[in-house]
Design a protein around this motif. Structure first.
Motif, mmCIF file in Angstrom:
data_model
loop_
_atom_site.group_PDB
_atom_site.id
_atom_site.type_symbol
_atom_site.label_atom_id
_atom_site.label_comp_id
_atom_site.label_asym_id
_atom_site.label_seq_id
_atom_site.Cartn_x
_atom_site.Cartn_y
_atom_site.Cartn_z
ATOM 1 N N LYS A 121 0.860 -1.059 0.021
ATOM 2 C CA LYS A 121 0.021 0.153 0.121
ATOM 3 C C LYS A 121 0.982 1.270 0.171
ATOM 4 N N LEU A 122 1.733 1.243 0.856
ATOM 5 C CA LEU A 122 2.864 2.368 0.945
ATOM 6 C C LEU A 122 3.395 2.554 -0.375
ATOM 7 N N ILE A 123 3.864 1.427 -1.199
ATOM 8 C CA ILE A 123 4.665 1.835 -2.523
ATOM 9 C C ILE A 123 3.699 2.203 -3.413
ATOM 10 N N SER A 124 2.323 1.757 -3.380
ATOM 11 C CA SER A 124 1.257 2.106 -4.209
ATOM 12 C C SER A 124 1.095 3.800 -4.197
ATOM 13 N N ILE A 125 1.071 4.200 -2.881
ATOM 14 C CA ILE A 125 0.900 5.478 -2.519
ATOM 15 C C ILE A 125 2.001 6.380 -3.333
ATOM 16 N N LEU A 126 3.330 5.974 -2.988
ATOM 17 C CA LEU A 126 4.510 6.766 -3.493
ATOM 18 C C LEU A 126 4.536 6.787 -5.042
ATOM 19 N N GLN A 127 3.897 5.746 -5.645
ATOM 20 C CA GLN A 127 4.330 5.714 -7.228
ATOM 21 C C GLN A 127 3.297 6.507 -7.678
ATOM 22 N N ARG A 128 2.583 7.401 -6.894
ATOM 23 C CA ARG A 128 1.467 8.127 -7.821
ATOM 24 C C ARG A 128 1.839 9.501 -8.108
ATOM 25 N N SER A 129 3.449 9.829 -7.430
ATOM 26 C CA SER A 129 3.879 11.132 -7.893
ATOM 27 C C SER A 129 5.454 10.932 -8.070
ATOM 28 N N PRO A 130 5.869 11.923 -8.912
ATOM 29 C CA PRO A 130 7.290 11.662 -9.349
ATOM 30 C C PRO A 130 8.131 11.793 -8.178
ATOM 31 N N ASP A 131 7.664 12.608 -6.904
ATOM 32 C CA ASP A 131 8.676 12.684 -5.945
ATOM 33 C C ASP A 131 8.455 11.230 -5.163
ATOM 34 N N GLY A 132 7.300 10.883 -4.857
ATOM 35 C CA GLY A 132 7.069 9.548 -4.327
ATOM 36 C C GLY A 132 8.031 8.445 -4.886
ATOM 37 N N VAL A 133 8.035 8.541 -6.359
ATOM 38 C CA VAL A 133 8.862 7.618 -6.917
ATOM 39 C C VAL A 133 10.446 7.873 -6.488
ATOM 40 N N ARG A 134 10.795 9.095 -6.583
ATOM 41 C CA ARG A 134 12.296 9.500 -6.356
ATOM 42 C C ARG A 134 12.439 8.827 -4.691
ATOM 43 N N VAL A 135 11.524 8.852 -3.744
ATOM 44 C CA VAL A 135 11.841 8.648 -2.387
ATOM 45 C C VAL A 135 12.092 7.050 -2.361
ATOM 46 N N LEU A 136 11.103 6.538 -3.108
ATOM 47 C CA LEU A 136 10.978 4.893 -3.061
ATOM 48 C C LEU A 136 12.210 4.407 -3.683
ATOM 49 N N GLU A 137 12.911 5.044 -4.614
ATOM 50 C CA GLU A 137 14.068 4.390 -5.360
ATOM 51 C C GLU A 137 15.201 4.772 -4.327
ATOM 52 N N GLU A 138 15.116 5.784 -3.737
ATOM 53 C CA GLU A 138 16.277 6.104 -2.901
ATOM 54 C C GLU A 138 16.413 5.059 -1.618
ATOM 55 N N VAL A 139 15.257 4.794 -0.998
ATOM 56 C CA VAL A 139 15.033 4.170 -0.036
ATOM 57 C C VAL A 139 15.475 2.693 -0.382
ATOM 58 N N GLN A 140 14.986 2.184 -1.253
ATOM 59 C CA GLN A 140 15.100 0.792 -1.624
ATOM 60 C C GLN A 140 16.637 0.691 -2.057
ATOM 61 N N LYS A 141 17.299 1.765 -2.537
ATOM 62 C CA LYS A 141 18.769 1.581 -2.771
ATOM 63 C C LYS A 141 19.508 1.480 -1.339
ATOM 64 N N LYS A 142 19.210 2.136 -0.600
ATOM 65 C CA LYS A 142 19.584 1.975 1.030
ATOM 66 C C LYS A 142 19.486 0.806 1.574
ATOM 67 N N CYS A 143 18.402 0.211 1.378
ATOM 68 C CA CYS A 143 17.943 -1.104 1.757
ATOM 69 C C CYS A 143 18.767 -2.165 1.194
ATOM 70 N N SER A 144 18.767 -2.183 -0.050
ATOM 71 C CA SER A 144 19.512 -3.194 -0.825
ATOM 72 C C SER A 144 20.994 -3.062 -0.505
ATOM 73 N N ASP A 145 21.557 -1.806 -0.026
ATOM 74 C CA ASP A 145 22.878 -1.829 0.099
ATOM 75 C C ASP A 145 23.423 -2.111 1.538
ATOM 76 N N LYS A 146 22.200 -2.611 2.247
ATOM 77 C CA LYS A 146 22.257 -3.044 3.878
ATOM 78 C C LYS A 146 23.049 -2.055 4.458
ATOM 79 N N CYS A 147 22.609 -0.529 4.406
ATOM 80 C CA CYS A 147 23.337 0.398 4.966
ATOM 81 C C CYS A 147 22.793 0.844 6.407
#
Length: 292
Positions: free
Chosen positions: A107-133
């Motif tokens: 649901k959170l991902i769906s909400i974020l994907q509705r706007s360009p800024d939300g997509v940017r935030v999602l991509e940034e967070v997913q990168k951090k999580c995948s980097d195990k930072c």
């Protein structure tokens, strides 16, 4: 809007951010998610109003103390600059919380994907999580003491964790004037750490953190924090020296802490003596002596 109301509203977001890293997220529904994101957006708007103003330093001072008032106990760090990325902070806190339900994640991902800024935030967070930072842990204290639920922290050394944690503690406490408030927060943080063996490893590692290069005011706060923790460690060891988590702390960590901190060394020495006094000789049928 008055300064007191603004700070009160920011504290509401701090409470949301704190809860976002705990088990309470299992009870969040769609409306809870939207409300949390709205609070984050509000804080980002405040950032543009506060940044660069003559009162920014005063606001930073107030924000740094907010962690002291949070429940559950937290080492959350807030500043004017972090308000500028409040939505990112919230999302990365939720996404790195293993208690956050998969359906809520979708649901959170769906909400974020509705706007360009939300997509940017999602991509940034997913990168951090995948980097195990380590930076994905907004509530540092909760993450450091719950390693079974934070697999990305399992390979991070306790001494580094202690360094980051102590830095956050000093930041939260350096503007706290009331002794009772200072001691209560230290007590809550200590109790959280002392719950687990990993927490004790970190507690001992705190005494290996170098104060060189720290401003005098921060060094004094660090010294007060360590003095408070050591007093509580001493009391806990005395209550049951044999069962203390202290004996499971790696010996090299104990040696390093003892070589750097004289007060820790004296506490460790007293604990060793008390442990020795708790043993008694046992003679078996062959005349061999053992200590139990």
């Amino acid at each position: 809007m008055s300064a007191s109301i603004i700070l009160k509203n920011i504290f509401e977001f701090a409470k949301i951010l704190n809860r976002a890293s705990h088990q309470s997220v299992t009870h969040w529904d769609d409306q809870s998610l939207r409300n949390a994101l709205d609070w984050a957006d509000y804080c980002q708007e405040l950032f543009h109003q506060i940044k660069g103003q003559e009162y920014e330093e005063d606001v930073n001072s107030q924000l740094s103390q907010m962690a002291v008032f949070l429940n559950p106990v937290s080492c959350l760090r807030l500043s004017v600059d972090t308000l500028g990325c409040a939505r990112t902070q919230l999302v990365q806190t939720l996404m790195s919380n293993t208690k956050f339900p998969p359906l809520s994640q979708k649901k959170l991902i769906s909400i974020l994907q509705r706007s360009p800024d939300g997509v940017r935030v999602l991509e940034e967070v997913q990168k951090k999580c995948s980097d195990k930072c380590l930076q994905v842990c907004t509530d540092l204290l909760n993450s450091l003491t719950d390693r079974c639920h934070a697999s990305y922290l399992q390979n991070i050394r306790s001494d580094y964790q202690a360094q980051v944690l102590l830095h956050n503690l000093v930041a939260a406490l350096q503007n706290v004037q009331k002794v009772q408030r200072f001691e209560k927060y230290c007590c809550n943080v200590y109790n959280k750490l002392a719950e687990t063996q990993e927490g004790w490893n970190i507690l001992v590692c705190l005494f290996t953190v170098d104060v060189c290069g720290l401003p005098c005011s921060e060094a004094m706060v660090q010294e007060k924090v360590l003095k408070d923790f050591l007093s509580r460690m001493t009391q806990e060891i005395k209550q049951d020296v044999v069962a203390s988590y202290l004996w499971s702390v790696p010996i090299d960590v104990l040696i390093k802490a003892s070589s750097i901190s004289e007060q820790f060394f004296l506490t460790y020495l007293d604990a060793l003596v008390a442990l020795g006094d708790s043993f008694s000789p046992q003679i078996d049928c062959r005349g061999f002596i053992s200590w139990r």
